[in-house]
Design a protein around this motif. Structure first.
Motif, PDB file in Angstrom:
ATOM      1  N   LYS A 332       0.752  -1.352   0.030  1.00 36.74           N
ATOM      2  CA  LYS A 332       0.083   0.009  -0.003  1.00 36.74           C
ATOM      3  C   LYS A 332       0.918   1.272   0.268  1.00 36.74           C
ATOM      4  CE  LYS A 332      -3.916   2.120   2.517  1.00 36.74           C
ATOM      5  NZ  LYS A 332      -4.841   1.981   3.747  1.00 36.74           N
ATOM      6  N   GLY A 333       0.536   2.243  -0.838  1.00 38.29           N
ATOM      7  CA  GLY A 333       1.298   3.357  -1.219  1.00 38.29           C
ATOM      8  C   GLY A 333       2.203   3.432  -2.339  1.00 38.29           C
ATOM      9  N   ARG A 376       0.387  -2.044   4.692  1.00 40.12           N
ATOM     10  CA  ARG A 376       1.603  -1.022   4.423  1.00 40.12           C
ATOM     11  C   ARG A 376       2.834  -1.599   5.039  1.00 40.12           C
ATOM     12  NH1 ARG A 376       1.177   4.088   2.700  1.00 40.12           N
ATOM     13  NH2 ARG A 376      -0.992   5.086   2.646  1.00 40.12           N
ATOM     14  N   HIS A 386       7.665   2.071  -0.796  1.00 31.61           N
ATOM     15  CA  HIS A 386       6.283   1.390  -0.088  1.00 31.61           C
ATOM     16  C   HIS A 386       6.181   0.096  -0.779  1.00 31.61           C
ATOM     17  CE1 HIS A 386       5.730   5.216   1.304  1.00 31.61           C
ATOM     18  NE2 HIS A 386       5.512   5.861   0.296  1.00 31.61           N
TER      19      HIS A 386
END
Length: 412
Positions: A332-333, A376, A386
């Motif tokens: 995530k990111g 994350r 990330h």
């Protein structure tokens, strides 16, 4: 890492010359034909100590020399190298190949550089799509050595085979300077390995190897270049300090690689025979792939990926080897993350943890994720994008591997 469906599988720095090297989803059922290796025949005592997946790396350059720096794992005698023309469209002749020990940069330890032969000859012509294995080089190579393989081809042309993202500085020359131990003629640098795809030795009897089959995380992106801080490097250092029978480590990661579809190199399914199963002395395959299939948004479902994993596990077991799976790490990111991709990742990870298709698994997802946002990567381990872990994250991954699970021989 917990055992799942365990199957029994049978399975320094100075180089002394005279006697010692001290001196749309695709079907998951496709299979490439057997990989041809010419030159001296393989020996059952050989164990891979370094490897890098073959891929196309641009066009070949005639009369170029390559001084390739690689960091070995397990030590042993009778060093052999494998040169690959897997992606060539014509034969390529290597007229001079040497192996020595790095002193600094392109310079070698004095007296360490020795010529390699192929079936007794100083040169070898490798057909398109094949590889060549050198004759054994007498003497002992210590563990964790910065080995230097220098090669030259007068007639190289067409597509060149190698490994694009080495995370290691190597050197180029114009003309044949392979026999030289000095650095004067090796003035250009490269971040790729050309033609060399594995190194093997003969360690103590009973020693075996693990091959890490993966993508850019395994390839080492976001780790520090020239310091051997990819997670398989940390794993090799752990293994060297133990009495485990599994001591060799080959890194067969390719940036952008997928389980199902070609793109960043041939898919894991299509390169399994060449990059993994053809390597000598392999007891265990460590499979850590899938994030590129998931984040590509090409229509790949968890069911598709599971089919791919199962086919890899089936083929590894059919070859008489153990297979360890690893959960897909959080991302995530990263620009391609979205809830739909995350749902596929979660479903795939549930399968890896519970299916029993693997002899064991390592939970990289659990190790790398943030406790505050499990989708994350933990900031302390984040290389900045990330998706890829930094050096600390790479070490944490290697530390999470249960070394006893890599040695599956004799387990029921």
């Amino acid at each position: 890492m917990r055992a799942r469906h365990r199957r029994a599988v049978r399975l320094a720095a100075l180089l002394l010359l005279a006697g010692a090297f001290q001196a749309s989803p695709v079907e998951a059922s496709g299979r490439q034909p057997a990989f041809a290796v010419v030159g001296a025949p393989a020996d059952r005592r050989d164990v891979v100590t370094w490897g890098a997946s073959a891929d196309r790396i641009g066009d070949a350059v005639p009369d170029r020399g390559y001084r390739l720096i690689v960091h070995t794992g397990v030590g042993g005698t009778d060093l052999r190298v494998r040169l690959s023309n897997a992606f060539g469209d014509r034969p390529v002749t290597f007229d001079s190949v040497y192996a020595g020990i790095q002193q600094t940069g392109a310079a070698l330890v004095h007296g360490s550089n020795r010529r390699l032969t192929f079936d007794g000859a100083r040169s070898i012509t490798i057909p398109a799509g094949a590889a060549a294995l050198s004759d054994p080089l007498p003497g002992r190579l210590p563990a964790a050595t910065n080995l230097v393989v220098s090669i030259h081809s007068q007639d190289a042309a067409g597509p060149a085979t190698g490994h694009g993202m080495a995370m290691q500085t190597s050197y180029l020359s114009l003309g044949d300077h392979t026999a030289e131990e000095g650095a004067a003629d090796w003035t250009q640098t490269t971040g790729s390995w050309a033609y060399l795809d594995s190194v093997s030795v003969r360690p103590h009897a009973g020693t075996a190897a693990v091959v890490a089959l993966g993508d850019s995380i395994t390839d080492g992106w976001q780790s520090t270049s020239d310091l051997n801080r990819r997670w398989p490097d940390y794993l090799a250092r752990r293994l060297e300090k133990t009495h485990s029978a599994v001591r060799g480590v080959a890194n067969e990661g390719i940036s952008g690689n997928r389980v199902l579809a070609d793109g960043g190199g041939q898919s894991a399914l299509n390169r399994l025979e060449r990059d993994v199963l053809s390597q000598p002395g392999v007891r265990t395959v460590f499979l850590f792939e899938g994030v590129n299939d998931i984040k590509s948004h090409s229509g790949v479902t968890a069911r598709n990926l599971v089919a791919g994993y199962r086919e890899i596990a089936r083929r590894v077991h059919a070859a008489g080897k153990c297979v360890v799976g690893a959960t897909v790490a959080p991302f995530k990111g990263w620009s391609e993350w979205d809830p739909a991709a995350e749902a596929v990742r979660q479903e795939v990870n549930a399968y890896i943890r519970s299916s029993g298709d693997f002899d064991a698994y390592t939970d990289f997802d659990h190790i790398l994720r943030s406790p505050y946002d499990p989708e994350r990567i933990l900031p302390f381990f984040d290389g900045g994008d990330h998706l890829h872990p930094n050096d600390k994250g790479m070490q944490a991954m290697a530390d999470a591997v249960d070394l006893t699970e890599l040695d599956c021989a004799g387990r029921g």
